[in-house]
Design a protein around this motif. Structure first.
Motif, short mmCIF file in Angstrom:
data_model
loop_
_atom_site.label_atom_id
_atom_site.label_comp_id
_atom_site.label_asym_id
_atom_site.label_seq_id
_atom_site.Cartn_x
_atom_site.Cartn_y
_atom_site.Cartn_z
N MET A 77 3.80 11.69 4.37
CA MET A 77 2.92 10.52 4.18
C MET A 77 3.39 9.37 5.07
SD MET A 77 1.69 10.27 0.21
CE MET A 77 3.12 9.43 -0.40
N ASP A 120 0.74 7.98 7.73
CA ASP A 120 -0.16 7.06 7.01
C ASP A 120 -0.87 6.06 7.93
OD1 ASP A 120 2.07 5.43 7.41
OD2 ASP A 120 2.46 5.04 5.27
N ARG A 148 2.04 1.79 -3.41
CA ARG A 148 0.95 2.31 -4.25
C ARG A 148 0.78 3.82 -4.04
NH1 ARG A 148 -4.94 0.04 -3.07
NH2 ARG A 148 -5.64 2.19 -2.80
N LEU A 149 0.91 4.23 -2.78
CA LEU A 149 0.79 5.67 -2.47
C LEU A 149 1.89 6.47 -3.14
CD1 LEU A 149 0.03 5.73 1.38
CD2 LEU A 149 -1.50 6.41 -0.47
N MET A 150 3.12 5.95 -3.07
CA MET A 150 4.26 6.67 -3.66
C MET A 150 4.09 6.77 -5.17
SD MET A 150 6.43 8.23 -1.96
CE MET A 150 7.58 8.61 -3.28
N PHE A 160 -4.28 11.93 0.76
CA PHE A 160 -2.91 12.43 0.59
C PHE A 160 -2.77 13.21 -0.72
CE2 PHE A 160 -1.21 9.24 3.79
CZ PHE A 160 -0.79 10.22 4.68
N LEU A 161 -3.36 12.68 -1.79
CA LEU A 161 -3.22 13.39 -3.07
C LEU A 161 -3.94 14.74 -3.03
CD1 LEU A 161 -3.52 10.55 -5.76
CD2 LEU A 161 -1.48 11.51 -4.71
N GLU A 203 -8.41 2.24 2.24
CA GLU A 203 -7.18 2.38 1.46
C GLU A 203 -7.36 3.41 0.35
OE1 GLU A 203 -5.65 -1.45 0.28
OE2 GLU A 203 -5.55 -2.16 2.37
N ALA A 259 6.54 13.06 0.73
CA ALA A 259 6.61 11.60 0.93
C ALA A 259 6.92 11.31 2.40
CB ALA A 259 7.67 10.99 0.02
N LEU A 281 0.84 -1.21 0.00
CA LEU A 281 0.00 0.00 0.00
C LEU A 281 0.88 1.25 0.00
CD1 LEU A 281 -2.73 1.40 0.15
CD2 LEU A 281 -2.79 0.95 2.61
N ARG A 282 1.97 1.21 0.77
CA ARG A 282 2.90 2.36 0.76
C ARG A 282 3.46 2.59 -0.63
NH1 ARG A 282 5.87 2.27 6.59
NH2 ARG A 282 4.56 3.91 7.45
N LEU A 306 -7.33 6.80 1.99
CA LEU A 306 -5.96 7.19 2.35
C LEU A 306 -5.26 7.84 1.15
CD1 LEU A 306 -3.52 6.83 4.42
CD2 LEU A 306 -3.02 4.70 3.20
N GLN A 307 -5.35 7.16 0.01
CA GLN A 307 -4.68 7.69 -1.19
C GLN A 307 -5.30 9.01 -1.64
OE1 GLN A 307 -3.70 4.86 -4.25
NE2 GLN A 307 -4.10 6.35 -5.88
#
Lengths: 79, 217
Positions: B40, B44, A66-68, B69-70, B62, B37, A63-64, B65-66
């Motif tokens: 995050m 996170d 995927r976020l990056m 952050f975006l 999930e 980053a 998941l990390r 979360l994404q």
């Protein structure tokens, strides 16, 4: 002396330590004399303690990643 | 905003992991993506937990979360620093999570404006003393599951207030602002949420409950 209903009305302020001294004293007197309300006070206090003491789970590495990737894509660095 | 490069700054001599959030925000605003980053990575776990508690669903959490952050990254230029970065991020996450929840339950309206129903004394049924150390009866993973399941079984209007006040430790005023409800509404919902959770957890943590583990011997 407070009734059990009054006690419930003041419970949050008592637990959050936002009650004034007079209310604090009344609540304290009530839970000293009312065993059921003492249990409600004590178990509600412990409810807050167990939640505050619980560390969040680790975020899975997939998941990390995927976020990056999503962040870099947003910046136009990849994809 | 710029998306790469390291801006000239006295802060940039410091490794990102050692900077506080405000410095990382300033670095991000100046175009350093690595600083974001780091933000995050730093937040996170808590943001995923918050999203999970509000949506009640790991997959949705999930996504939230994404998206959060975006969204924060896109709007970081507007972040004026009047509040802490984390509090700002919590607000973004709550909004994203509530949108997701509403979409998921489109047949059942999810509203934070519903009036509180009933008397609080109806919520007190179980009167049982707890173990002094319930965390010794259950493994850390079992404890997490018990606590998460209890929160997620509450109605959204109660669990959202509880997680903001008692898990994220926002003030009553910050919680009211974040959810766009009044301070008295936060207080009454918080009391009901706490009492409902106490009731649910009593089933697991009441004194003597741990002894059941040896009942088969």
């Amino acid at each position: 002396m407070l009734s059990c209903k009054d006690f419930l009305g003041w419970l949050n302020d008592y637990l959050d330590e936002t009650a004034d001294d007079q209310v604090k004293a009344q609540v304290k007197e009530h839970i000293t004399n009312c065993p059921n309300c003492w249990v409600v006070y004590d178990t509600t206090k412990k409810t807050l303690q167990v939640y505050k003491g619980m560390e969040p789970r680790e975020v899975p590495e997939t998941l990390r990643n995927r976020l990056m990737e999503a962040l870099l894509k947003k910046c136009g660095k990849t994809g | 905003m710029a998306t790469s490069g390291t801006p000239p700054s006295a802060e940039s001599a410091l490794p990102l992991a050692e900077m506080d959030d405000a410095a990382l925000v300033a670095q991000t605003q100046a175009g350093n993506v690595d600083a974001f980053a780091e933000l995050m990575r730093r937040h996170d776990r808590k943001i995923l937990r918050l999203a999970r508690h509000i949506t009640g669903n790991q997959e949705d959490a999930e996504d939230v979360l994404q998206e959060s952050f975006l969204n924060a990254f896109s709007h970081i230029g507007n972040f004026a620093g009047n509040s802490k970065f984390y509090t700002w991020l919590v607000r973004i996450t709550v909004n994203q999570a509530l949108m997701k929840l509403r979409k998921r339950k489109s047949d059942k309206q999810v509203s934070l404006d519903e009036p509180v129903q009933g008397d609080t004394d109806d919520l007190v049924r179980e009167i049982a003393v707890w173990d002094e150390t319930p965390e010794r009866t259950y493994s850390q993973e079992e404890m997490r599951r018990i606590l998460d399941d209890a929160i997620e079984s509450l109605e959204p209007i109660y669990r959202t207030v509880f997680v903001l006040r008692d898990v994220e430790e926002l003030s009553t005023e910050e919680t009211a602002q974040t959810l766009d409800i009044s301070v008295p509404a936060v207080k009454s919902r918080l009391l009901r949420a706490r009492l409902q959770l106490r009731e649910k957890l009593t089933k697991f943590f009441r004194r003597g409950k741990g002894d059941d583990a040896f009942a088969f011997l």
